[in-house]
Design an enzyme around this catalytic site. Structure first.
Site, mmCIF file in Angstrom:
data_model
loop_
_atom_site.group_PDB
_atom_site.id
_atom_site.type_symbol
_atom_site.label_atom_id
_atom_site.label_comp_id
_atom_site.label_asym_id
_atom_site.label_seq_id
_atom_site.Cartn_x
_atom_site.Cartn_y
_atom_site.Cartn_z
ATOM 1 N N ARG A 104 0.717 -1.204 -0.114
ATOM 2 C CA ARG A 104 0.087 0.160 0.037
ATOM 3 C C ARG A 104 0.954 1.260 0.058
ATOM 4 O O ARG A 104 1.798 1.443 0.722
ATOM 5 C CB ARG A 104 -0.777 0.006 1.202
ATOM 6 N N HIS A 131 -7.597 0.967 -6.222
ATOM 7 C CA HIS A 131 -7.738 0.047 -5.189
ATOM 8 C C HIS A 131 -8.480 -1.219 -5.555
ATOM 9 O O HIS A 131 -9.614 -1.472 -5.225
ATOM 10 C CB HIS A 131 -8.526 0.972 -4.050
ATOM 11 N N GLN A 134 -10.250 -3.785 -2.940
ATOM 12 C CA GLN A 134 -11.849 -3.442 -2.505
ATOM 13 C C GLN A 134 -12.788 -3.829 -3.468
ATOM 14 O O GLN A 134 -13.799 -4.113 -3.047
ATOM 15 C CB GLN A 134 -11.787 -1.832 -2.278
ATOM 16 N N ASP A 219 -17.197 7.390 -1.291
ATOM 17 C CA ASP A 219 -16.115 7.276 -0.529
ATOM 18 C C ASP A 219 -15.662 8.677 0.106
ATOM 19 O O ASP A 219 -16.206 9.634 -0.340
ATOM 20 C CB ASP A 219 -14.784 6.787 -1.534
ATOM 21 N N CYS A 259 -16.054 1.813 0.961
ATOM 22 C CA CYS A 259 -15.085 0.687 1.187
ATOM 23 C C CYS A 259 -14.592 1.166 2.521
ATOM 24 O O CYS A 259 -13.912 0.199 3.161
ATOM 25 C CB CYS A 259 -13.865 1.585 0.386
ATOM 26 N N ARG A 287 -13.452 -8.505 2.146
ATOM 27 C CA ARG A 287 -12.074 -8.346 1.983
ATOM 28 C C ARG A 287 -11.286 -9.366 2.307
ATOM 29 O O ARG A 287 -10.396 -9.985 1.526
ATOM 30 C CB ARG A 287 -11.624 -7.278 2.797
HETATM 31 N N1 NVA Z 1 -9.953 6.659 -1.129
HETATM 32 C C1 NVA Z 1 -9.309 6.287 0.168
HETATM 33 C C2 NVA Z 1 -9.585 5.143 0.154
HETATM 34 C C3 NVA Z 1 -9.231 4.181 1.705
HETATM 35 C C4 NVA Z 1 -9.639 2.773 1.936
HETATM 36 C C5 NVA Z 1 -7.844 6.756 0.344
HETATM 37 O O1 NVA Z 1 -7.227 6.462 -0.566
HETATM 38 O O2 NVA Z 1 -7.654 7.245 1.544
HETATM 39 N N1 CP Z 2 -11.234 -0.064 2.644
HETATM 40 C C1 CP Z 2 -10.025 -0.067 3.184
HETATM 41 O O1 CP Z 2 -9.025 -0.392 2.329
HETATM 42 O O2 CP Z 2 -9.666 0.026 4.335
HETATM 43 P P1 CP Z 2 -8.313 -0.010 5.240
HETATM 44 O O3 CP Z 2 -7.849 1.698 4.739
HETATM 45 O O4 CP Z 2 -8.805 0.094 6.659
HETATM 46 O O5 CP Z 2 -7.421 -0.811 4.646
#
Ligand code: NVA
Ligand code: CP
Length: 304
Positions: A104, A131, A134, A219, A259, A287
């Site tokens: 990540r 992502h 997800q 989101d 998500c 997930r």
């Molecule tokens: N769009 C959000 C998704 C988190 C799971 C981010 O990138 O922070």
């Molecule tokens: N939805 C998701 O990816 O959650 P986290 O940021 O908690 O991993």
């Protein structure tokens, strides 16, 4: 055979993605019936987190353990990644010892550099651009509740961000129609939209976009790394909230997904996310199951 990675939904064919979802549903049923399924015994997944996470970390770590393997958490704070060791060098070394790498991170190019230098499969656990993990969970949730999503109408409301981009790729692979309503300066990437143009329609009005939709998704307004833009984003997105009025204009059986983590009172009203049409807890749990199917496909003997 070249190493398969999962950097984007587009790395897999429609048939592979559908088979993966069906396998995830099967893996979930086995787990709930107490039947052990350990095809990854002795295998190790390295998990690099350069951004925070709850769901992604817990699901990958639990998933590897349930599959008979082990997951190793690596953060930049206590590995050489945080002290400037090139990502390619790290990829060569880590992949020489483990069977898969999940990362990540911020820039999507960093993920691509890692994958190019890795001898083991690489999984995108979220970048600024995409992502895809997800979306496996979201699709599994839809398939469990409604069957195949082909031909359905999905509406994305809010930021044209990593989740929106992955919904666009999912529309292409799973053949659903995607309506998108984002503020003027927060539109999704034009190339990603162009690649799925037969499936995507953009709207300026959220009520128009969500009319008769089968699934409404949103989101956060400010993603990780955009914390300093929070105030200007709250102003720009104030009319892009998924609330009861918007859900009332969608199909009467429409579902709501997010998500998570969510900000009640910003992108979604509490009465929607905590209401009857919301399936966010099933979506979050999936997930685990969807990624177990992915891990088995990339690191085990599973073929479709
Ligand atoms: N769009 C959000 C998704 C988190 C799971 C981010 O990138 O922070
Ligand atoms: N939805 C998701 O990816 O959650 P986290 O940021 O908690 O991993």
């Amino acid at each position: 055979m070249p190493t398969r990675h999962f950097l984007s939904l587009l790395d897999f064919s429609s048939d592979e993605l559908r088979a993966l979802i069906h396998h995830a549903i099967d893996v979930k049923t086995r787990l709930k019936s107490g039947v052990a399924h350990t095809p990854l015994t002795g295998k190790v997944l390295a998990m690099i987190f350069e951004k925070s996470s709850t769901r992604t970390r817990v699901s990958f770590e639990t998933g590897m353990s349930q599959l008979g393997g082990h997951a190793m958490f690596l953060s930049p704070r206590d590995s050489q990644l945080g002290r400037g060791e090139p990502i390619e060098d790290s990829a060569k070394v880590i992949s020489s010892m483990v069977d898969g790498i999940m990362i990540r991170t911020f820039g999507h190019d960093r993920l691509e550099q890692l994958a190019a230098a890795s001898s083991a499969p690489v999984i995108n656990g979220l970048t600024d651009k995409l992502h895809p993990c997800q979306l496996l969970a979201d699709m599994q949730t839809w398939f469990e509740l409604r069957g195949d999503i082909k031909g359905a109408t999905v509406t994305w409301v809010g930021d044209g961000n990593n989740m929106c981009h992955s919904y666009i790729n999912a529309a292409k692979r799973f053949e659903f129609n995607l309506n998108i309503a984002c503020p003027e300066n927060y539109q999704p990437d034009a190339d990603i939209v162009a690649n799925a143009k037969e499936r995507v329609t953009t709207f300026t009005d959220t009520m128009e976009a969500s009319k008769n939709s089968d699934l409404i998704v949103t989101d956060v307004w400010a993603s990780m790394g955009q914390e300093e833009e929070q105030t200007e984003r709250v102003n720009a997105f104030s009319s892009f909230q998924v609330n009861q009025q918007l859900m009332a204009g969608a199909d009467k059986d429409a579902l709501f997904m997010h998500c998570l983590p969510a900000h009640r009172g910003e992108e979604v009203a509490a009465e929607v996310i905590d209401g009857k049409q919301s399936v966010v807890w099933q979506e979050a749990e999936n997930r685990l199951h969807a990624q177990k199917a992915l891990l088995e496909f990339l690191m085990g003997d599973l073929t479709f």
